[in-house]
Design a protein around this motif. Structure first.
Motif, PDB file in Angstrom:
ATOM      1  N   LEU A 196      38.742  45.383  30.953  1.00 23.84           N
ATOM      2  CA  LEU A 196      40.133  45.819  30.980  1.00 23.84           C
ATOM      3  C   LEU A 196      41.080  44.642  30.760  1.00 23.84           C
ATOM      4  O   LEU A 196      40.763  43.496  31.097  1.00 23.84           O
ATOM      5  CB  LEU A 196      40.449  46.483  32.323  1.00 23.84           C
ATOM      6  CG  LEU A 196      39.616  47.719  32.660  1.00 23.84           C
ATOM      7  CD1 LEU A 196      39.875  48.153  34.099  1.00 23.84           C
ATOM      8  CD2 LEU A 196      39.902  48.858  31.700  1.00 23.84           C
ATOM      9  N   ASN A 197      42.239  44.939  30.196  1.00 23.67           N
ATOM     10  CA  ASN A 197      43.296  43.954  30.060  1.00 23.67           C
ATOM     11  C   ASN A 197      44.115  43.920  31.346  1.00 23.67           C
ATOM     12  O   ASN A 197      44.624  44.956  31.772  1.00 23.67           O
ATOM     13  CB  ASN A 197      44.238  44.313  28.901  1.00 23.67           C
ATOM     14  CG  ASN A 197      43.577  44.156  27.554  1.00 23.67           C
ATOM     15  OD1 ASN A 197      42.783  43.241  27.354  1.00 23.67           O
ATOM     16  ND2 ASN A 197      43.902  45.037  26.625  1.00 23.67           N
ATOM     17  N   ILE A 198      44.267  42.763  31.950  1.00 26.34           N
ATOM     18  CA  ILE A 198      45.162  42.627  33.091  1.00 26.34           C
ATOM     19  C   ILE A 198      46.508  42.194  32.550  1.00 26.34           C
ATOM     20  O   ILE A 198      46.668  41.101  32.020  1.00 26.34           O
ATOM     21  CB  ILE A 198      44.624  41.624  34.119  1.00 26.34           C
ATOM     22  CG1 ILE A 198      43.260  42.076  34.619  1.00 26.34           C
ATOM     23  CG2 ILE A 198      45.595  41.502  35.296  1.00 26.34           C
ATOM     24  CD1 ILE A 198      42.628  41.130  35.617  1.00 26.34           C
ATOM     25  N   LEU A 199      47.492  43.071  32.678  1.00 27.64           N
ATOM     26  CA  LEU A 199      48.790  42.856  32.056  1.00 27.64           C
ATOM     27  C   LEU A 199      49.780  42.181  32.984  1.00 27.64           C
ATOM     28  O   LEU A 199      50.688  41.478  32.518  1.00 27.64           O
ATOM     29  CB  LEU A 199      49.359  44.203  31.583  1.00 27.64           C
ATOM     30  CG  LEU A 199      48.445  45.028  30.674  1.00 27.64           C
ATOM     31  CD1 LEU A 199      49.150  46.313  30.266  1.00 27.64           C
ATOM     32  CD2 LEU A 199      48.021  44.237  29.450  1.00 27.64           C
ATOM     33  N   ALA A 200      49.629  42.370  34.287  1.00 23.72           N
ATOM     34  CA  ALA A 200      50.563  41.774  35.239  1.00 23.72           C
ATOM     35  C   ALA A 200      49.895  41.694  36.607  1.00 23.72           C
ATOM     36  O   ALA A 200      49.030  42.513  36.946  1.00 23.72           O
ATOM     37  CB  ALA A 200      51.853  42.582  35.332  1.00 23.72           C
ATOM     38  N   GLY A 201      50.307  40.714  37.397  1.00 22.06           N
ATOM     39  CA  GLY A 201      49.760  40.551  38.736  1.00 22.06           C
ATOM     40  C   GLY A 201      50.286  39.287  39.363  1.00 22.06           C
ATOM     41  O   GLY A 201      51.239  38.669  38.878  1.00 22.06           O
ATOM     42  N   ASN A 244      57.881  52.755  28.832  1.00 20.12           N
ATOM     43  CA  ASN A 244      56.968  52.131  27.880  1.00 20.12           C
ATOM     44  C   ASN A 244      55.662  52.898  27.770  1.00 20.12           C
ATOM     45  O   ASN A 244      55.094  53.041  26.680  1.00 20.12           O
ATOM     46  CB  ASN A 244      56.679  50.680  28.297  1.00 20.12           C
ATOM     47  CG  ASN A 244      57.835  49.745  28.012  1.00 20.12           C
ATOM     48  OD1 ASN A 244      58.797  50.112  27.341  1.00 20.12           O
ATOM     49  ND2 ASN A 244      57.760  48.527  28.534  1.00 20.12           N
ATOM     50  N   TRP A 245      55.159  53.375  28.910  1.00 23.17           N
ATOM     51  CA  TRP A 245      53.911  54.152  28.879  1.00 23.17           C
ATOM     52  C   TRP A 245      54.085  55.409  28.032  1.00 23.17           C
ATOM     53  O   TRP A 245      53.246  55.693  27.163  1.00 23.17           O
ATOM     54  CB  TRP A 245      53.491  54.507  30.305  1.00 23.17           C
ATOM     55  CG  TRP A 245      52.290  55.400  30.393  1.00 23.17           C
ATOM     56  CD1 TRP A 245      50.998  55.088  30.053  1.00 23.17           C
ATOM     57  CD2 TRP A 245      52.260  56.769  30.835  1.00 23.17           C
ATOM     58  NE1 TRP A 245      50.174  56.168  30.258  1.00 23.17           N
ATOM     59  CE2 TRP A 245      50.919  57.214  30.740  1.00 23.17           C
ATOM     60  CE3 TRP A 245      53.237  57.645  31.308  1.00 23.17           C
ATOM     61  CZ2 TRP A 245      50.540  58.511  31.102  1.00 23.17           C
ATOM     62  CZ3 TRP A 245      52.860  58.933  31.673  1.00 23.17           C
ATOM     63  CH2 TRP A 245      51.529  59.352  31.570  1.00 23.17           C
ATOM     64  N   LYS A 279      44.174  52.041  25.363  1.00 19.23           N
ATOM     65  CA  LYS A 279      45.400  52.546  25.993  1.00 19.23           C
ATOM     66  C   LYS A 279      45.203  53.888  26.710  1.00 19.23           C
ATOM     67  O   LYS A 279      46.181  54.472  27.184  1.00 19.23           O
ATOM     68  CB  LYS A 279      46.546  52.692  24.983  1.00 19.23           C
ATOM     69  CG  LYS A 279      46.886  51.418  24.233  1.00 19.23           C
ATOM     70  CD  LYS A 279      48.029  51.633  23.261  1.00 19.23           C
ATOM     71  CE  LYS A 279      48.348  50.348  22.504  1.00 19.23           C
ATOM     72  NZ  LYS A 279      49.451  50.529  21.548  1.00 19.23           N
ATOM     73  N   ARG A 280      44.001  54.354  26.838  1.00 20.10           N
ATOM     74  CA  ARG A 280      43.791  55.685  27.400  1.00 20.10           C
ATOM     75  C   ARG A 280      43.669  55.684  28.918  1.00 20.10           C
ATOM     76  O   ARG A 280      43.728  56.744  29.540  1.00 20.10           O
ATOM     77  CB  ARG A 280      42.572  56.349  26.749  1.00 20.10           C
ATOM     78  CG  ARG A 280      42.772  56.565  25.258  1.00 20.10           C
ATOM     79  CD  ARG A 280      41.777  57.505  24.660  1.00 20.10           C
ATOM     80  NE  ARG A 280      41.930  58.871  25.137  1.00 20.10           N
ATOM     81  CZ  ARG A 280      41.273  59.905  24.612  1.00 20.10           C
ATOM     82  NH1 ARG A 280      40.445  59.717  23.592  1.00 20.10           N
ATOM     83  NH2 ARG A 280      41.432  61.117  25.088  1.00 20.10           N
ATOM     84  N   VAL A 336      42.979  64.122  27.651  1.00 15.90           N
ATOM     85  CA  VAL A 336      44.257  63.444  27.868  1.00 15.90           C
ATOM     86  C   VAL A 336      44.312  62.193  26.993  1.00 15.90           C
ATOM     87  O   VAL A 336      43.347  61.422  26.931  1.00 15.90           O
ATOM     88  CB  VAL A 336      44.432  63.043  29.351  1.00 15.90           C
ATOM     89  CG1 VAL A 336      45.771  62.353  29.565  1.00 15.90           C
ATOM     90  CG2 VAL A 336      44.308  64.268  30.261  1.00 15.90           C
ATOM     91  N   GLN A 337      45.460  61.986  26.335  1.00 15.55           N
ATOM     92  CA  GLN A 337      45.610  60.793  25.502  1.00 15.55           C
ATOM     93  C   GLN A 337      45.658  59.528  26.356  1.00 15.55           C
ATOM     94  O   GLN A 337      45.001  58.541  26.052  1.00 15.55           O
ATOM     95  CB  GLN A 337      46.890  60.895  24.660  1.00 15.55           C
ATOM     96  CG  GLN A 337      47.176  59.676  23.811  1.00 15.55           C
ATOM     97  CD  GLN A 337      46.085  59.394  22.797  1.00 15.55           C
ATOM     98  OE1 GLN A 337      45.594  60.307  22.138  1.00 15.55           O
ATOM     99  NE2 GLN A 337      45.686  58.136  22.687  1.00 15.55           N
ATOM    100  N   SER A 338      46.454  59.541  27.432  1.00 18.07           N
ATOM    101  CA  SER A 338      46.533  58.368  28.299  1.00 18.07           C
ATOM    102  C   SER A 338      46.756  58.818  29.736  1.00 18.07           C
ATOM    103  O   SER A 338      47.628  59.650  30.001  1.00 18.07           O
ATOM    104  CB  SER A 338      47.670  57.435  27.869  1.00 18.07           C
ATOM    105  OG  SER A 338      47.678  56.247  28.649  1.00 18.07           O
ATOM    106  N   THR A 339      45.964  58.253  30.652  1.00 14.66           N
ATOM    107  CA  THR A 339      46.054  58.589  32.070  1.00 14.66           C
ATOM    108  C   THR A 339      46.492  57.366  32.854  1.00 14.66           C
ATOM    109  O   THR A 339      45.934  56.279  32.696  1.00 14.66           O
ATOM    110  CB  THR A 339      44.702  59.081  32.609  1.00 14.66           C
ATOM    111  OG1 THR A 339      44.288  60.237  31.872  1.00 14.66           O
ATOM    112  CG2 THR A 339      44.814  59.450  34.087  1.00 14.66           C
TER     113      THR A 339
END
Length: 304
Positions: free
Chosen positions: A207-212, A286-287, A226-227, A135-138
Motif C-alpha cells: 500500500l501507498n502511505i500518503l500521510a502520517g 479529492n476521494w 485506488k480501489r 465498488v470502484q473505491s472503498t
C-alpha cells in the motif's frame, strides 16, 4: 450539485440549516445526469450523528450523489431509534446486487474485541469481499481500516495501553498523489482509537502511505489501483465529538486521558480548538473526484 437523500432523513434539515445543498428524491428525478452511487455502511452506535458528519463532507463537490445507508446487523442500536433504521437503512442482502461508485465503511467501538468475536464479523467479511467486485473505491475509517487490513492482508492490529485520543499533526508523504492534492504539508486530524498497525505492515501489504506522523503512525494509505483507502482517524468528527467521548468515559469511571492538542493548553474546561475540518472536507472531495468520479465506468454494470 447536491447529495440526494430521503426527504425525511434527519440529516436533511441539519445540513439545510448549514446552507449545504441537498435534495430529496422528488427533486432528484428531474435531474438529467448520471449521479454517483455511494453507499455508507454505518457501524457507529449513534447512526444519526455519523450520517450528518459524513454527508456534510460529501456535499462539497459539483457532483450529484445518490446515497444508500447500509446495515449488516438486524439488531437496532441502543442510541438510534428502530424506526429510523427501518425507514432509512437497507439490509445488505437488499442491495448486494447493486454496484457502487464509492463505499464508505465507518469505524465502530470494537477496539478491544478480537475480530472473530465481533458478532457481525462474518457479514463484515462478506461485505469487504463483495466490495472488491461491486465498488470502484472503498474508504475504510478507523476500526474498519484495521479490520480491512486484517481481512485482506492478514495484518492484526496491536492494542495500545492508552487510547490515542486527540487532534494530531500529520505530514503529507506523497504530495503528488491526487488524494493529497491541495493539502498543506502539515495538517491536523482527530484520532480516537486503541488499535495500531505499524507503518511497515502497510508497506509490506503493497500500500501507498500518503500521510502520517511518528506520533500516530500511518493516517492515510491507499492501494495502487485506488480501489481501497484506509483512514485510521476521524476526519468527519464534529468540533465537540472528542469532548463528548472524553466526558462519557469520565462519567463511566474509565479514567480517560485528556485528548491531546484539542483543548487550548490541553485544558478540558476550555472550548476545543477546531483545526481539522478544512482538510477533512478536502480529503472527501479529492476521494470523490480522483478516486471515484475520474476512474469509475459510466455504466456501473461493467465494473469488475
Amino acid at each position: 450539485m447536491p447529495i440526494r437523500i430521503p426527504g425525511e432523513l434527519p440529516a436533511l434539515s441539519v445540513l439545510s440549516d448549514e446552507n449545504i445543498f441537498v435534495m430529496d428524491d422528488q427533486r432528484a428525478i428531474h435531474q438529467d445526469i448520471r449521479p454517483l452511487e455511494v453507499g455508507i455502511l454505518n457501524l457507529m452506535p449513534n447512526k444519526i450523528e455519523t450520517e450528518v458528519q459524513i454527508l456534510r463532507l460529501l456535499s462539497n463537490t459539483p457532483l450529484q450523489i445518490n446515497i444508500d445507508l447500509i446495515r449488516i446487523d438486524s439488531q437496532a442500536p441502543k442510541n438510534t431509534p428502530a424506526a429510523h433504521m427501518d425507514t432509512f437503512y437497507h439490509q445488505f442482502e437488499d442491495i448486494e446486487h447493486k454496484k457502487y461508485d464509492g463505499l464508505i465503511v465507518t469505524g465502530a467501538p470494537l477496539a478491544l474485541l478480537d475480530y472473530e468475536d465481533v458478532k457481525y464479523w462474518p457479514k463484515m467479511q462478506q461485505v469487504m469481499d463483495w466490495a472488491k467486485k461491486h465498488v470502484q473505491s472503498t474508504m475504510f475509517l478507523c476500526w474498519a481500516a484495521h479490520a480491512a487490513m486484517y481481512h485482506f492482508f492478514g495484518v492484526n492490529r496491536a492494542l495500545r495501553e492508552d487510547k490515542l485520543s486527540g487532534v494530531y499533526p500529520h505530514d503529507v508523504y506523497q504530495p503528488t498523489d491526487e488524494l493529497m492534492r491541495g493539502f498543506d504539508g502539515r495538517f491536523f486530524a482527530p484520532h480516537s482509537r486503541f488499535g495500531h498497525i505499524a507503518v511497515q505492515d502497510y508497506q509490506n501489504a503493497g500500500l501507498n502511505i500518503l500521510a502520517g506522523s511518528e506520533e500516530v503512525g500511518a493516517y492515510i494509505a491507499a492501494s495502487h489501483d485506488k480501489r481501497m483507502v484506509f483512514v485510521t482517524g476521524h476526519p468527519e468528527y464534529d468540533p465537540e465529538t472528542l469532548d463528548q467521548e472524553y466526558r462519557r468515559d469520565l462519567a463511566a469511571d474509565l479514567n480517560p486521558a485528556i485528548p491531546l492538542h484539542y483543548y487550548p493548553d490541553d485544558d478540558p474546561t476550555q472550548t476545543p480548538l477546531v483545526t481539522w475540518r478544512a482538510h477533512g472536507t478536502l480529503l472527501y472531495t479529492n476521494w470523490l473526484n480522483y478516486y471515484v468520479y475520474q476512474v469509475t465506468p459510466f455504466d456501473l454494470t461493467t465494473l469488475a
